[in-house]
Design a protein around this motif. Structure first.
Motif, mmCIF file in Angstrom:
data_model
loop_
_atom_site.group_PDB
_atom_site.id
_atom_site.type_symbol
_atom_site.label_atom_id
_atom_site.label_comp_id
_atom_site.label_asym_id
_atom_site.label_seq_id
_atom_site.Cartn_x
_atom_site.Cartn_y
_atom_site.Cartn_z
ATOM 1 N N VAL A 198 0.510 -1.018 -0.010
ATOM 2 C CA VAL A 198 -0.318 -0.130 -0.343
ATOM 3 C C VAL A 198 0.837 1.364 0.215
ATOM 4 O O VAL A 198 2.146 1.261 0.458
ATOM 5 C CB VAL A 198 -0.734 0.166 1.092
ATOM 6 C CG1 VAL A 198 -1.906 -1.347 1.164
ATOM 7 C CG2 VAL A 198 -0.196 0.330 2.081
ATOM 8 N N LEU A 201 -0.960 8.303 -0.113
ATOM 9 C CA LEU A 201 -2.053 8.955 -1.233
ATOM 10 C C LEU A 201 -1.364 10.213 -1.589
ATOM 11 O O LEU A 201 -0.658 10.993 -0.945
ATOM 12 C CB LEU A 201 -3.220 9.389 -0.648
ATOM 13 C CG LEU A 201 -4.779 9.408 -1.825
ATOM 14 C CD1 LEU A 201 -4.950 8.664 -2.330
ATOM 15 C CD2 LEU A 201 -5.257 10.113 -1.325
ATOM 16 N N GLY A 207 -9.969 11.958 -1.244
ATOM 17 C CA GLY A 207 -10.729 10.646 -0.693
ATOM 18 C C GLY A 207 -12.493 10.101 -1.323
ATOM 19 O O GLY A 207 -13.879 10.841 -0.293
ATOM 20 N N ALA A 249 -8.250 1.749 -1.350
ATOM 21 C CA ALA A 249 -8.135 1.345 0.171
ATOM 22 C C ALA A 249 -8.878 0.407 0.750
ATOM 23 O O ALA A 249 -7.446 -0.524 1.112
ATOM 24 C CB ALA A 249 -7.586 2.897 0.807
ATOM 25 N N SER A 250 -10.277 0.615 0.695
ATOM 26 C CA SER A 250 -10.876 -0.714 1.504
ATOM 27 C C SER A 250 -11.831 -1.198 0.948
ATOM 28 O O SER A 250 -12.268 -0.187 0.213
ATOM 29 C CB SER A 250 -10.807 -0.690 3.296
ATOM 30 O OG SER A 250 -11.722 0.902 3.004
ATOM 31 N N LEU A 310 -5.340 8.041 4.509
ATOM 32 C CA LEU A 310 -5.102 7.059 3.425
ATOM 33 C C LEU A 310 -4.319 6.021 2.863
ATOM 34 O O LEU A 310 -3.537 7.204 2.148
ATOM 35 C CB LEU A 310 -6.139 7.655 1.921
ATOM 36 C CG LEU A 310 -7.535 6.339 1.550
ATOM 37 C CD1 LEU A 310 -8.450 6.481 3.079
ATOM 38 C CD2 LEU A 310 -8.338 7.625 0.639
ATOM 39 N N HIS A 311 -4.110 4.989 3.158
ATOM 40 C CA HIS A 311 -3.862 4.072 2.048
ATOM 41 C C HIS A 311 -4.247 3.685 1.044
ATOM 42 O O HIS A 311 -5.067 2.084 1.230
ATOM 43 C CB HIS A 311 -2.437 3.038 3.154
ATOM 44 C CG HIS A 311 -1.887 3.274 4.126
ATOM 45 N ND1 HIS A 311 -0.879 4.749 4.477
ATOM 46 C CD2 HIS A 311 -2.193 3.820 5.676
ATOM 47 C CE1 HIS A 311 -0.644 4.819 5.275
ATOM 48 N NE2 HIS A 311 -1.244 4.616 6.103
ATOM 49 N N VAL A 312 -3.828 3.542 0.002
ATOM 50 C CA VAL A 312 -3.989 2.666 -1.441
ATOM 51 C C VAL A 312 -3.536 1.952 -2.025
ATOM 52 O O VAL A 312 -2.358 1.774 -1.564
ATOM 53 C CB VAL A 312 -4.868 3.710 -3.006
ATOM 54 C CG1 VAL A 312 -5.487 4.806 -1.625
ATOM 55 C CG2 VAL A 312 -3.237 4.686 -2.831
#
Ligand SMILES: [Zn+2]
Length: 486
Positions: A198, A201, A207, A249-250, A310-312
């Protein structure tokens, strides 16, 4: 050892209700079958019937044929002894120690505030009543009582099938008084998974949390033919056209049946954000129209989320996963040509998560045709592997395919027609029953599912229709009285 249950004393057939009452007094949840099996072993030993308990806890009893029927081909009767424990919220009841509180309301036999366990006490009581009878003619009987059916057909899978001599069998865990069950589905469950890197961002993204919900869901076997929305597939349809720009992200879902709710957190480029959002809203209107009849209450919610934490996934992986969410479509894949309401093969996504780069999806294929199920599984697996996902077959059991030429089914049909003057309904169930495991191991087994009528299995509203037991008993004893033609 035999406990009587006075409210059942006047019901017919007497022997059936005597044993139904007796087993209702014994706690018998899945994994908790020792006492009921002790009872059945004791029953058999007292009557001199050979009986064995295997290491899984299943009990196998053999009863010789009545005079004149000693050399007829044997019949296997099979039922699971465990029941699902359900109670009404306000009821205080200890399933582990208390006997069920049976009550009669009009034509209904129920348990006060709890499930009745007619699923599958009707089968167990039938077997005990037959073995206990003195005036019913029958061929040699093999009685197989199984454990832990309700938690995944566990007991039957551990049973040594070479014990079974019979090539005709009756299971009483499916069918009803007017319905003879002629096939059931097997199941292939598999998991798709992968761990991805990940990233923080990049600049210039916003987001978004996107949620599709309000579906009616329902059991992924029974309701698969109702055209209900799978929220995962709809999410894929919604964002497919903008998947070049999405960074995932999720992902999460609720439910374990037809998934009625799916959420995704993703990031979109600032300069296309408004345009993509309007497109999603337009797409959703089209999807909503598609489900207007089957699923009228579905909704879409869009909410801005903080981008700081946010981790994408990478753009490429995000696009691949969005494709995967749409490729395995929840729904029927093959119908019975003669009865289009009957589903032969279906698939469904039953679980989904993406969190911190860890992706997991669970899928189930059901089919009465093993070859069809396996073929579909191989197709999905090769696609998933092309996308770099690990696939893992987590569970598999065979289906019970319909036999065009079934002499045992014909005997039930004839007995039913003689009794009612009507043709029975043939039912192909799209869920799993223990016959599938037996027929999978013994392909020439001629199997039938037939039972008195009960409703509300696995709920506190479960009941048995009392007036259907005598006709069921009449059909069964008529079938058992038939000698094989020479
Ligand atoms: Zn059952």
């Amino acid at each position: 050892m035999l406990m009587s249950y006075y409210i059942l004393n006047d019901l017919e057939p007497k022997n059936f209700f005597k044993w139904f009452g007796a087993i209702s007094q014994i706690p018998r949840g899945s994994g908790n079958e020792r006492e009921i099996m002790d009872f059945i072993m004791d029953f058999a030993v007292r009557r001199g019937y050979p009986c064995e308990r295997d290491s899984a806890g299943n009990v196998f009893v053999t009863v010789s044929g009545t005079p004149g029927y000693e050399h007829e081909p044997p019949v296997l009767l099979q039922a699971h002894v465990d029941m699902v424990w359900e109670k009404k919220e306000d009821v205080v009841f200890d399933f582990e120690t208390e006997p069920l509180r049976l009550k009669i309301q009009n034509d209904r036999l129920m348990a006060e505030g709890t499930s009745l366990g007619a699923d599958n006490a009707v089968g167990v009581a039938t077997m005990l009543a037959l073995a206990d009878s003195h005036n019913i003619v029958h061929p040699p009987l093999e009685l197989l009582f199984t454990v832990e059916e309700e938690i995944g057909l566990i007991g039957i899978r551990k049973f040594d099938m070479s014990r079974i001599r019979a090539r005709r069998m009756l299971n009483m865990d499916c069918g009803s008084i007017d319905t003879i069950c002629v096939s059931s589905a097997g199941s292939v469950r598999f998991e798709l998974s992968q761990n991805y890197s990940v990233y923080n961002l990049p600049e210039g993204y916003r987001g978004l949390e996107l949620k599709i919900g309000g579906g009616r869901g329902g059991h992924s076997a029974i309701m698969i033919n109702k055209g209900r929305m799978c929220a995962v597939n709809s999410l894929a349809a919604l964002i497919q056209s903008s998947s070049d720009h999405c960074l995932l992200a999720s992902l999460s879902v609720t439910g374990s049946a037809i998934l009625d709710n799916c959420s995704a957190v993703l990031a979109l480029p600032e300069n296309r954000y408004d345009e993509i959002l309007s497109e999603m809203i337009r797409n959703f209107e089209i999807i909503k129209a598609l489900y207007a009849e089957a699923d009228p209450d579905i909704y879409l919610s869009l909410e801005a989320v903080e981008t700081k934490e946010l981790h994408v996934l990478s753009a490429e992986i995000s696009k691949d996963l969005i494709s995967i969410l749409g490729i395995l479509r929840t729904g029927p894949y093959r119908h019975n040509a003669a009865n289009p309401d009957d589903v032969i093969t279906s698939a469904s996504i039953t679980g989904l998560s993406l969190d911190k780069g860890s992706f997991h999806m669970t899928c189930v294929i059901r089919s009465s045709s093993d070859i069809d199920a396996d073929n579909l599984f191989h197709n999905f697996r090769s696609i998933a592997e092309k996308f770099g996902l690990h696939t893992h077959l987590s569970d598999r059991y065979p289906g019970w395919p319909e036999k065009m030429d079934s002499g045992f089914r014909d005997l039930f049909r004839q007995a039913y027609v003689k009794m009612t003057g009507r043709e029975p309904i043939y039912e192909r169930i799209h869920g799993g029953v223990e016959i599938g495991i037996i027929a999978g191991a013994i392909p020439d087994m001629d199997a039938v599912g037939y039972a008195p009528t009960s409703h509300g299995a696995h709920t506190a509203d479960e009941y048995l229709l009392i007036s259907t037991v005598q006709p069921f008993w009449d059909v069964l004893t008529d079938v058992l009285s038939k000698k094989e033609k020479t």
